[in-house]
Write an enzyme that holds these catalytic residues in place. Structure first.
Site, PDB file in Angstrom:
ATOM      1  N   ARG A 103       0.884  -1.181   0.000  1.00  0.00           N
ATOM      2  CA  ARG A 103       0.000   0.000   0.000  1.00  0.00           C
ATOM      3  C   ARG A 103       0.908   1.213   0.000  1.00  0.00           C
ATOM      4  O   ARG A 103       1.609   1.456   0.990  1.00  0.00           O
ATOM      5  CB  ARG A 103      -0.919  -0.029   1.224  1.00  0.00           C
ATOM      6  CG  ARG A 103      -1.670   1.257   1.442  1.00  0.00           C
ATOM      7  CD  ARG A 103      -2.770   1.152   2.470  1.00  0.00           C
ATOM      8  NE  ARG A 103      -3.909   0.420   1.955  1.00  0.00           N
ATOM      9  CZ  ARG A 103      -5.122   0.420   2.509  1.00  0.00           C
ATOM     10  NH1 ARG A 103      -5.336   1.103   3.615  1.00  0.00           N
ATOM     11  NH2 ARG A 103      -6.106  -0.266   1.983  1.00  0.00           N
ATOM     12  N   HIS A 130      -7.359   0.858  -6.387  1.00  0.00           N
ATOM     13  CA  HIS A 130      -7.570  -0.044  -5.240  1.00  0.00           C
ATOM     14  C   HIS A 130      -8.260  -1.308  -5.798  1.00  0.00           C
ATOM     15  O   HIS A 130      -9.441  -1.539  -5.559  1.00  0.00           O
ATOM     16  CB  HIS A 130      -8.431   0.652  -4.189  1.00  0.00           C
ATOM     17  CG  HIS A 130      -8.427  -0.004  -2.846  1.00  0.00           C
ATOM     18  ND1 HIS A 130      -7.629  -1.092  -2.535  1.00  0.00           N
ATOM     19  CD2 HIS A 130      -9.137   0.270  -1.712  1.00  0.00           C
ATOM     20  CE1 HIS A 130      -7.851  -1.442  -1.276  1.00  0.00           C
ATOM     21  NE2 HIS A 130      -8.755  -0.639  -0.760  1.00  0.00           N
ATOM     22  N   GLN A 133     -10.138  -4.082  -3.628  1.00  0.00           N
ATOM     23  CA  GLN A 133     -11.417  -3.585  -3.107  1.00  0.00           C
ATOM     24  C   GLN A 133     -12.534  -3.804  -4.128  1.00  0.00           C
ATOM     25  O   GLN A 133     -13.578  -4.381  -3.828  1.00  0.00           O
ATOM     26  CB  GLN A 133     -11.273  -2.086  -2.799  1.00  0.00           C
ATOM     27  CG  GLN A 133     -12.567  -1.425  -2.360  1.00  0.00           C
ATOM     28  CD  GLN A 133     -13.018  -1.912  -0.997  1.00  0.00           C
ATOM     29  OE1 GLN A 133     -12.254  -1.897  -0.064  1.00  0.00           O
ATOM     30  NE2 GLN A 133     -14.262  -2.360  -0.886  1.00  0.00           N
TER      31      GLN A 133
HETATM   32  N1   CP Z   1     -11.438  -0.582   2.331  1.00  0.00           N
HETATM   33  C1   CP Z   1     -10.175  -0.655   2.757  1.00  0.00           C
HETATM   34  O1   CP Z   1      -9.247  -0.887   1.985  1.00  0.00           O
HETATM   35  O2   CP Z   1     -10.011  -0.507   4.092  1.00  0.00           O
HETATM   36  P1   CP Z   1      -8.625  -0.318   4.860  1.00  0.00           P
HETATM   37  O3   CP Z   1      -8.082   1.016   4.450  1.00  0.00           O
HETATM   38  O4   CP Z   1      -8.991  -0.377   6.311  1.00  0.00           O
HETATM   39  O5   CP Z   1      -7.705  -1.422   4.450  1.00  0.00           O
HETATM   40  N1  NVA Z   2      -9.996   6.581  -1.147  1.00  0.00           N
HETATM   41  C1  NVA Z   2      -9.696   6.037   0.154  1.00  0.00           C
HETATM   42  C2  NVA Z   2      -9.955   4.571   0.175  1.00  0.00           C
HETATM   43  C3  NVA Z   2      -9.784   3.904   1.512  1.00  0.00           C
HETATM   44  C4  NVA Z   2     -10.005   2.423   1.456  1.00  0.00           C
HETATM   45  C5  NVA Z   2      -8.256   6.369   0.515  1.00  0.00           C
HETATM   46  O1  NVA Z   2      -7.385   6.262  -0.377  1.00  0.00           O
HETATM   47  O2  NVA Z   2      -7.994   6.742   1.657  1.00  0.00           O
END
Ligand code: CP
Ligand code: NVA
Length: 306
Positions: A103, A130, A133
């Site tokens: 990440r 993402h 997700q």
């Molecule tokens: N939706 C999601 O990716 O959640 P986290 O940021 O908690 O991993």
């Molecule tokens: N758009 C958000 C998604 C979190 C799962 C972020 O990048 O913080």
């Protein structure tokens, strides 16, 4: 999706990959894959530059459930490009572990990591995409609606990483995607060009007759300094009871979480009968098991170049 290779974006997936992932996910979810340990004796590093609840825990549980082990490196442990070059991190990691879930703030860093590492790299969220997700979300919709064909999926909110992954998915699957974002916060133009997505500045237009209403936070991780301005600009982009009324009667309300009640979604709607947000969160686990199984690992003689 090639065995032993990276998963960076839904754009990388073929139709058959997507079908396989959904089939496998269903098998994991419904207990049809007992005594199945394809990652036995293998280790994955989870390198996270930002906080995470769902992605971290679901990946750790998925890897363990498939017989492997995981090592979590949080914000401050490995600092891409600051403590040392990304390519060095890649070449050290491949000597210890059989795969990486990363990440990162910058999508460029993820690509650099994947390019330099001989082990598969899975995107656990970047500023651009993402994908895990949205694969989990698609599986959730399939569970509830049986078919994606012809569905209208309305994304209301920030044209950021999650919205971009919806656009990527729309180039592969037969649903209609509408995205409503405030002016200046629309998804990336070059991605929009690749897809048949309808982009509007009107949440009402996107929500009309929608089968799915989807949203994400107004202020993503790393954008905290923009919070004040964003709260102003996104004010009318909340999924609330007024927006819900415009959608189909059996609409699904979805959110990747974490949710900010009173901002992108009202408390009444997220707690209401249309909301499937916790099924979505659960499905991250099953879908990631499927992704990990499909990717597998590379043999040691390919993993470490001497
Ligand atoms: N939706 C999601 O990716 O959640 P986290 O940021 O908690 O991993
Ligand atoms: N758009 C958000 C998604 C979190 C799962 C972020 O990048 O913080």
């Amino acid at each position: 999706m090639v065995k032993g290779k990276d998963f960076i974006s839904i754009l990388d997936l073929g139709k058959k990959d997507i079908e396989d992932i959904f089939t496998l996910s269903g098998e994991f979810k419904h207990g049809k894959k007992k005594n199945f340990f394809p990652l036995s004796g293998k280790f994955f590093a989870l390198i996270f530059e930002k906080p995470s609840t769902r992605t971290r825990v679901s990946f750790e549980v998925a890897i363990g459930g498939l017989g492997g082990g995981s090592i979590y490196l949080g914000p401050g442990d490995i600092q891409f490009g600051r403590r040392e070059p990304v390519k060095d991190i890649a070449r050290v990691m491949e000597r210890y572990v059989h795969g990486i879930v990363a990440r990162t703030f910058s999508h460029k860093h993820l690509l650099e990591l994947a390019g330099a590492a001989s082990v598969p790299v899975i995107n656990g969220l970047t500023d651009l995409f993402h994908p895990c997700q949205v694969m989990g979300d698609l599986f959730t919709i399939l569970e509830k609606k049986k078919n994606l064909k012809g569905l209208k999926i309305a994304f209301i909110g920030d044209g950021n990483n999650v919205a971009n992954s919806w656009i990527a998915a729309s180039t592969k699957l037969p649903f209609h995607l509408s995205i409503a974002a405030p002016e200046g916060y629309e998804p990336k133009a070059e991605l929009v060009k690749k897809a048949k997505v309808k982009v509007t500045n009107s949440p009402e237009e996107a929500a009309k007759d929608a089968d799915v209403l989807y949203t994400d936070v107004w202020v993503s991780m790393g954008q905290e300094e923009e919070r004040k301005e964003r709260l102003k600009r996104f004010k009318y982009f909340q999924i609330d009871k007024h927006i819900l009324k415009l959608a189909k009667k059996d609409v699904l309300v979805m959110h990747c979480l974490p949710a900010h009640r009173g901002e992108e979604i009202s408390d009444g709607v997220i707690e209401g009968k249309h909301s499937v947000v916790f099924d979505q969160a659960e499905n991250r686990l099953h879908v990631q098991k499927a992704i990990l199984t499909k990717i597998g690992t590379v043999p040691d003689f390919l993993r470490v170049r001497r």
